[in-house]
Design a protein around this motif. Structure first.
Motif, short mmCIF file in Angstrom:
data_model
loop_
_atom_site.label_atom_id
_atom_site.label_comp_id
_atom_site.label_asym_id
_atom_site.label_seq_id
_atom_site.Cartn_x
_atom_site.Cartn_y
_atom_site.Cartn_z
N PRO A 26 7.83 -52.61 43.58
CA PRO A 26 7.55 -53.84 42.82
C PRO A 26 9.15 -54.03 42.21
O PRO A 26 9.39 -55.12 41.99
CB PRO A 26 6.33 -53.82 42.02
CG PRO A 26 5.46 -52.98 42.45
CD PRO A 26 6.49 -51.92 43.22
N GLN A 27 9.69 -53.09 41.83
CA GLN A 27 10.97 -53.12 41.56
C GLN A 27 12.13 -53.37 42.55
O GLN A 27 13.37 -53.53 42.08
CB GLN A 27 11.37 -51.88 40.69
CG GLN A 27 10.22 -51.15 39.88
CD GLN A 27 9.69 -52.24 38.70
OE1 GLN A 27 10.86 -53.07 38.07
NE2 GLN A 27 8.51 -52.48 38.30
N LEU A 28 11.86 -53.31 43.81
CA LEU A 28 13.01 -53.58 44.76
C LEU A 28 13.05 -55.12 45.22
O LEU A 28 12.00 -55.47 45.23
CB LEU A 28 12.86 -52.35 45.83
CG LEU A 28 13.00 -51.07 45.42
CD1 LEU A 28 12.59 -50.15 46.42
CD2 LEU A 28 14.28 -50.70 44.59
N SER A 29 14.20 -55.50 45.86
CA SER A 29 14.06 -56.59 46.60
C SER A 29 14.05 -56.35 48.11
O SER A 29 13.95 -55.15 48.65
CB SER A 29 15.53 -57.38 46.28
OG SER A 29 16.46 -56.41 46.87
N LYS A 30 13.69 -57.39 48.80
CA LYS A 30 13.65 -57.36 50.25
C LYS A 30 15.04 -56.75 50.94
O LYS A 30 14.99 -56.16 51.93
CB LYS A 30 13.34 -58.68 50.94
CG LYS A 30 14.36 -59.74 50.74
CD LYS A 30 13.86 -61.04 51.50
CE LYS A 30 15.20 -62.00 51.23
NZ LYS A 30 14.84 -63.33 51.94
N TYR A 31 16.26 -57.02 50.38
CA TYR A 31 17.58 -56.40 50.97
C TYR A 31 17.42 -55.19 50.78
O TYR A 31 18.14 -54.16 51.61
CB TYR A 31 18.48 -56.90 50.26
CG TYR A 31 18.53 -58.78 50.44
CD1 TYR A 31 18.69 -58.95 51.62
CD2 TYR A 31 18.42 -59.40 49.40
CE1 TYR A 31 19.12 -60.49 51.92
CE2 TYR A 31 18.65 -60.75 49.85
CZ TYR A 31 18.58 -61.24 50.97
OH TYR A 31 18.75 -62.73 51.14
N ASP A 32 16.70 -54.28 49.57
CA ASP A 32 16.71 -52.79 49.75
C ASP A 32 16.00 -52.26 50.75
O ASP A 32 16.15 -51.14 51.25
CB ASP A 32 16.11 -52.54 48.36
CG ASP A 32 17.08 -52.85 47.07
OD1 ASP A 32 18.28 -53.03 47.08
OD2 ASP A 32 16.27 -53.30 46.25
N TYR A 33 15.05 -53.07 51.34
CA TYR A 33 14.29 -52.36 52.57
C TYR A 33 15.16 -52.34 53.58
O TYR A 33 15.08 -51.60 54.59
CB TYR A 33 12.96 -53.08 52.75
CG TYR A 33 11.97 -52.95 51.34
CD1 TYR A 33 10.90 -52.07 52.07
CD2 TYR A 33 12.07 -54.00 50.57
CE1 TYR A 33 9.95 -51.90 50.78
CE2 TYR A 33 10.72 -53.77 49.48
CZ TYR A 33 9.90 -53.03 49.79
OH TYR A 33 8.88 -52.67 48.86
N ILE A 34 16.09 -53.36 53.65
CA ILE A 34 16.94 -53.41 55.05
C ILE A 34 18.07 -52.84 54.86
O ILE A 34 18.34 -51.99 56.07
CB ILE A 34 17.17 -55.11 55.28
CG1 ILE A 34 16.05 -56.24 55.02
CG2 ILE A 34 18.15 -55.39 56.23
CD1 ILE A 34 16.60 -57.35 55.06
N TRP A 35 18.67 -52.61 53.81
CA TRP A 35 20.11 -52.06 53.98
C TRP A 35 19.79 -50.54 53.16
O TRP A 35 20.94 -49.75 52.75
CB TRP A 35 21.17 -52.80 53.08
CG TRP A 35 21.22 -53.90 53.71
CD1 TRP A 35 21.25 -54.39 55.11
CD2 TRP A 35 21.43 -55.23 53.19
NE1 TRP A 35 21.50 -55.52 55.39
CE2 TRP A 35 21.76 -56.26 54.24
CE3 TRP A 35 21.61 -55.86 51.97
CZ2 TRP A 35 21.96 -57.63 53.96
CZ3 TRP A 35 21.77 -57.11 51.70
CH2 TRP A 35 22.07 -58.02 52.66
N ASN A 36 18.66 -50.09 52.69
CA ASN A 36 18.48 -48.90 51.98
C ASN A 36 19.38 -48.70 50.74
O ASN A 36 19.81 -47.70 50.74
CB ASN A 36 18.73 -47.95 52.89
CG ASN A 36 17.53 -47.61 54.14
OD1 ASN A 36 16.46 -47.99 53.80
ND2 ASN A 36 17.93 -47.18 55.21
N ASN A 37 19.48 -49.57 49.85
CA ASN A 37 20.32 -49.74 48.68
C ASN A 37 21.73 -49.28 48.80
O ASN A 37 22.50 -48.83 47.87
CB ASN A 37 19.59 -48.68 47.69
CG ASN A 37 20.00 -49.05 46.26
OD1 ASN A 37 20.18 -50.16 46.03
ND2 ASN A 37 20.06 -47.91 45.56
#
Length: 241
Positions: free
Chosen positions: A227-238
């Protein structure tokens, strides 16, 4: 009585060998430029890019939304050197205005020697419209008029390339000035530098013994982090913002 038939023995004494070594210089072999392909004489300098896109007849210039995604994340296509020599690479995303592009073009074209150097653009001319309202205008009234055009650039994008029958020291000082004057962080890169970074990244991935990577933690919702992450964190691994 002293004899002079021992000339070879005298030359092979340690003192004579040390004395002769002072006059021996080890020169390195010249670099190989067989892979360098020069463009035509009239295309060795950076060309002038248009300030505004060509307007169609009987149509008004189209306005566009901000679209922050245009400068967000990594560049997946134009992130390698075509001529395998030298270039300027963006480290963060941003917008290039016509002033930045023209300043870089003048700095390179005035300093480079076209007899043994050439330079090419790796970006498009300004095409994205940026709107702006007059100073002191009231809120509302719709979207403002087009003020200027920019070129969106993502991280790892190659801005320009230089090459020729030259070494890195001959072009580094020119490319460094260009990288320093861009509106975002940039660096001077070589083909060898990019290849070493890819090999190092692959080696670290293979030698990593820690099973809890960022990708593993996110997809398994460890400590309730999803819940604390955005969809871009899933794509680019932060790695990118």
């Amino acid at each position: 009585m002293l004899s002079f038939h021992c000339t070879s023995e005298i030359l092979h004494t340690p003192f004579i060998n040390k004395l002769l070594c002072r006059f021996i210089t080890n020169y390195r072999s010249p670099p190989d430029y067989s892979h360098v392909v020069f463009p035509l004489w009239d295309k060795r300098k950076l060309p002038l890019l248009p300030k505004n896109p060509n307007a169609q007849s009987n149509t008004k210039p189209r306005k566009m939304p901000k679209r922050v995604i245009d400068i967000r994340g990594p560049e997946l296509v134009h992130n390698k050197l075509i001529h395998k020599q030298f270039g300027v690479q963006a480290l963060l995303g941003g917008n290039l205005t016509y002033g930045h592009i023209e300043s870089s073009r003048l700095k390179i074209n005035r300093k480079m020697d076209t007899n043994k150097m050439f330079a090419i653009w790796r970006i498009d001319a300004p095409w994205k419209p940026i709107t702006k309202k007059p100073v002191g205008s009231r809120m509302g009234g719709g979207k403002g008029n087009i003020h200027h055009y920019v070129t969106p650039v993502k991280a790892n994008r190659i801005i320009l390339e230089m090459g020729g029958t030259v070494e890195f020291e001959d072009v580094y000082w020119m490319l460094k000035i260009v990288a320093h004057n861009l509106p975002f962080r940039a660096r001077v890169v070589t083909q060898k530098m990019l290849e070493e970074e890819v090999a190092l990244k692959q080696k670290l991935k293979e030698d990593n013994i820690n099973p809890f990577s960022f990708d593993y933690a996110v997809h398994n919702n460890m400590l309730g982090c999803q819940p604390q992450l955005s969809k871009y964190d899933y794509i680019w691994n932060n790695e990118y913002r």
